[in-house]
Design an enzyme around this catalytic site. Sequence first.
Site, PDB file in Angstrom:
ATOM      1  N   SER A 151      68.934 -33.624  28.051  1.00 52.35           N
ATOM      2  CA  SER A 151      67.886 -34.595  28.161  1.00 52.35           C
ATOM      3  C   SER A 151      68.343 -35.624  28.929  1.00 52.35           C
ATOM      4  O   SER A 151      69.421 -36.138  28.854  1.00 52.35           O
ATOM      5  CB  SER A 151      67.136 -35.043  26.885  1.00 52.35           C
ATOM      6  OG  SER A 151      66.114 -36.017  26.973  1.00 52.35           O
ATOM      7  N   TYR A 168      67.302 -38.394  18.724  1.00 49.48           N
ATOM      8  CA  TYR A 168      67.313 -37.557  19.704  1.00 49.48           C
ATOM      9  C   TYR A 168      68.240 -37.800  20.915  1.00 49.48           C
ATOM     10  O   TYR A 168      69.067 -36.916  21.226  1.00 49.48           O
ATOM     11  CB  TYR A 168      65.882 -37.725  20.207  1.00 49.48           C
ATOM     12  CG  TYR A 168      65.659 -36.523  21.226  1.00 49.48           C
ATOM     13  CD1 TYR A 168      65.210 -35.214  21.019  1.00 49.48           C
ATOM     14  CD2 TYR A 168      65.502 -37.016  22.782  1.00 49.48           C
ATOM     15  CE1 TYR A 168      64.978 -34.324  21.866  1.00 49.48           C
ATOM     16  CE2 TYR A 168      65.176 -36.159  23.721  1.00 49.48           C
ATOM     17  CZ  TYR A 168      64.992 -34.855  23.166  1.00 49.48           C
ATOM     18  OH  TYR A 168      64.732 -33.717  24.362  1.00 49.48           O
TER      19      TYR A 168
HETATM   20  P1  NAD Z   1      58.945 -27.213  22.535  1.00 50.78           P
HETATM   21  O1  NAD Z   1      58.662 -27.998  21.269  1.00 50.78           O
HETATM   22  O2  NAD Z   1      57.850 -26.623  23.306  1.00 50.78           O
HETATM   23  O3  NAD Z   1      60.064 -25.959  22.153  1.00 50.78           O
HETATM   24  C1  NAD Z   1      61.077 -26.225  21.441  1.00 50.78           C
HETATM   25  C2  NAD Z   1      61.333 -24.839  20.755  1.00 50.78           C
HETATM   26  O4  NAD Z   1      62.687 -24.791  19.945  1.00 50.78           O
HETATM   27  C3  NAD Z   1      60.313 -24.448  19.899  1.00 50.78           C
HETATM   28  O5  NAD Z   1      59.665 -23.163  20.154  1.00 50.78           O
HETATM   29  C4  NAD Z   1      60.665 -24.563  18.513  1.00 50.78           C
HETATM   30  O6  NAD Z   1      60.266 -23.322  17.727  1.00 50.78           O
HETATM   31  C5  NAD Z   1      62.300 -23.871  18.776  1.00 50.78           C
HETATM   32  N1  NAD Z   1      63.265 -24.503  17.608  1.00 50.78           N
HETATM   33  C6  NAD Z   1      63.227 -25.563  17.006  1.00 50.78           C
HETATM   34  N2  NAD Z   1      64.294 -25.603  16.205  1.00 50.78           N
HETATM   35  C7  NAD Z   1      64.611 -24.245  16.192  1.00 50.78           C
HETATM   36  C8  NAD Z   1      65.632 -23.680  15.355  1.00 50.78           C
HETATM   37  N3  NAD Z   1      66.302 -24.471  14.324  1.00 50.78           N
HETATM   38  N4  NAD Z   1      66.088 -22.441  15.533  1.00 50.78           N
HETATM   39  C9  NAD Z   1      65.412 -21.862  16.667  1.00 50.78           C
HETATM   40  N5  NAD Z   1      64.496 -22.455  17.376  1.00 50.78           N
HETATM   41  C10 NAD Z   1      64.076 -23.726  17.332  1.00 50.78           C
HETATM   42  O7  NAD Z   1      59.816 -28.208  23.604  1.00 50.78           O
HETATM   43  P2  NAD Z   1      60.201 -28.142  24.922  1.00 50.78           P
HETATM   44  O8  NAD Z   1      59.556 -29.073  25.496  1.00 50.78           O
HETATM   45  O9  NAD Z   1      60.005 -26.924  25.526  1.00 50.78           O
HETATM   46  O10 NAD Z   1      61.803 -28.384  24.868  1.00 50.78           O
HETATM   47  C11 NAD Z   1      62.795 -27.294  25.186  1.00 50.78           C
HETATM   48  C12 NAD Z   1      64.142 -28.217  25.262  1.00 50.78           C
HETATM   49  O11 NAD Z   1      63.922 -29.219  26.145  1.00 50.78           O
HETATM   50  C13 NAD Z   1      64.460 -28.908  24.128  1.00 50.78           C
HETATM   51  O12 NAD Z   1      65.949 -28.771  23.791  1.00 50.78           O
HETATM   52  C14 NAD Z   1      64.000 -30.407  24.402  1.00 50.78           C
HETATM   53  O13 NAD Z   1      64.678 -31.231  23.612  1.00 50.78           O
HETATM   54  C15 NAD Z   1      64.360 -30.436  25.779  1.00 50.78           C
HETATM   55  N6  NAD Z   1      63.887 -31.466  26.408  1.00 50.78           N
HETATM   56  C16 NAD Z   1      62.330 -31.646  26.434  1.00 50.78           C
HETATM   57  C17 NAD Z   1      61.593 -32.858  27.150  1.00 50.78           C
HETATM   58  C18 NAD Z   1      60.193 -32.785  27.329  1.00 50.78           C
HETATM   59  O14 NAD Z   1      59.690 -33.848  27.691  1.00 50.78           O
HETATM   60  N7  NAD Z   1      59.512 -31.407  26.949  1.00 50.78           N
HETATM   61  C19 NAD Z   1      62.269 -33.538  27.862  1.00 50.78           C
HETATM   62  C20 NAD Z   1      63.683 -33.429  27.750  1.00 50.78           C
HETATM   63  C21 NAD Z   1      64.505 -32.489  27.204  1.00 50.78           C
END
Ligand code: NAD
Length: 257
Positions: A141, A154
């Site tokens: 991130s 986070y």
């Molecule tokens: P999201 O919540 O849509 O997806 C995250 C997925 O991770 C979910 O499907 C969840 O079930 C799965 N997950 C959580 N804990 C788990 C575990 N213990 N074992 C297996 N699966 C697990 O979020 P996203 O936005 O698609 O995020 C994807 C990645 O991108 C994450 O690492 C997040 O931190 C990062 N990210 C997202 C953003 C944003 O603004 N959406 C910004 C920066 C970074």
Amino acid sequence: MTMDDRIALVTGAAGGIGESVVRSLTARGVRVVAVDRDAERLARVAKEAAGDGGRVEAFPGDVTSSSDVEALVDEVERTVGPLDYLVNAAGVLRLGEARTLTDEEWSTTFAVNTTGVFFMSRAVVNRMVGRRRGAVVTVASNAAGTARTEMSAYAASKAAATMFTKCLGLEVAKYGIRANLVAPGSTDTPMLTSMWQDDSSARASIEGVPEAYRVGIPLGKLARPEDVAEAVVFLLSDKAAHITMHDLTVDGGAALG
Ligand code: NAD
């Protein structure tokens, strides 16, 4: 960009960014092992991708369990084949000021965002070493390098995952394995929108008045999950053959550098 018949394991595959990575990979002929702890949504993602001609196998699993991760990767390599790529996209966001965060919020954040990346990377890379090829991308991130209110757990967990992935890249370079990062900013997925009390006014303020949202997004809009997925696919691909230990920010300029 030919990636035909390569095999990729993607964690968080039922989430917004993970699903988009699955789609971007299958569109290039990659066979995808989709991992997520949400078995129901994972089955839907796999079914829809397969309906569009993608080769996807769903493996429900929890990245926070070392033994589950080892057993899962073992089964994948036996039943699907040797992994060429790993994408660590599973993640959780627990918001709260540092002085009010609970023990559980802190430990869950690190268990998924940091330790999960370690468990999965260790399991997969140990198998790649003998084959002397492979590529890992961790979705961290931009918060790993930019202080944000209510994001201490986070941001710290992502900073740790970032440094872990870079050190891993250093150690495995001699085996021809690359390890890189993609650092998204605010991306239009459930993780982000679930923080909003009022979706339309939050979206309007981000897209209309970028400076109103945290540090603002100079490009004036949220990332689409595809924007992040394309960066992931690039770093996995042979087009990035000489790139390792790199952290590619995909945030519309929000981190201001
Ligand atoms: P999201 O919540 O849509 O997806 C995250 C997925 O991770 C979910 O499907 C969840 O079930 C799965 N997950 C959580 N804990 C788990 C575990 N213990 N074992 C297996 N699966 C697990 O979020 P996203 O936005 O698609 O995020 C994807 C990645 O991108 C994450 O690492 C997040 O931190 C990062 N990210 C997202 C953003 C944003 O603004 N959406 C910004 C920066 C970074």
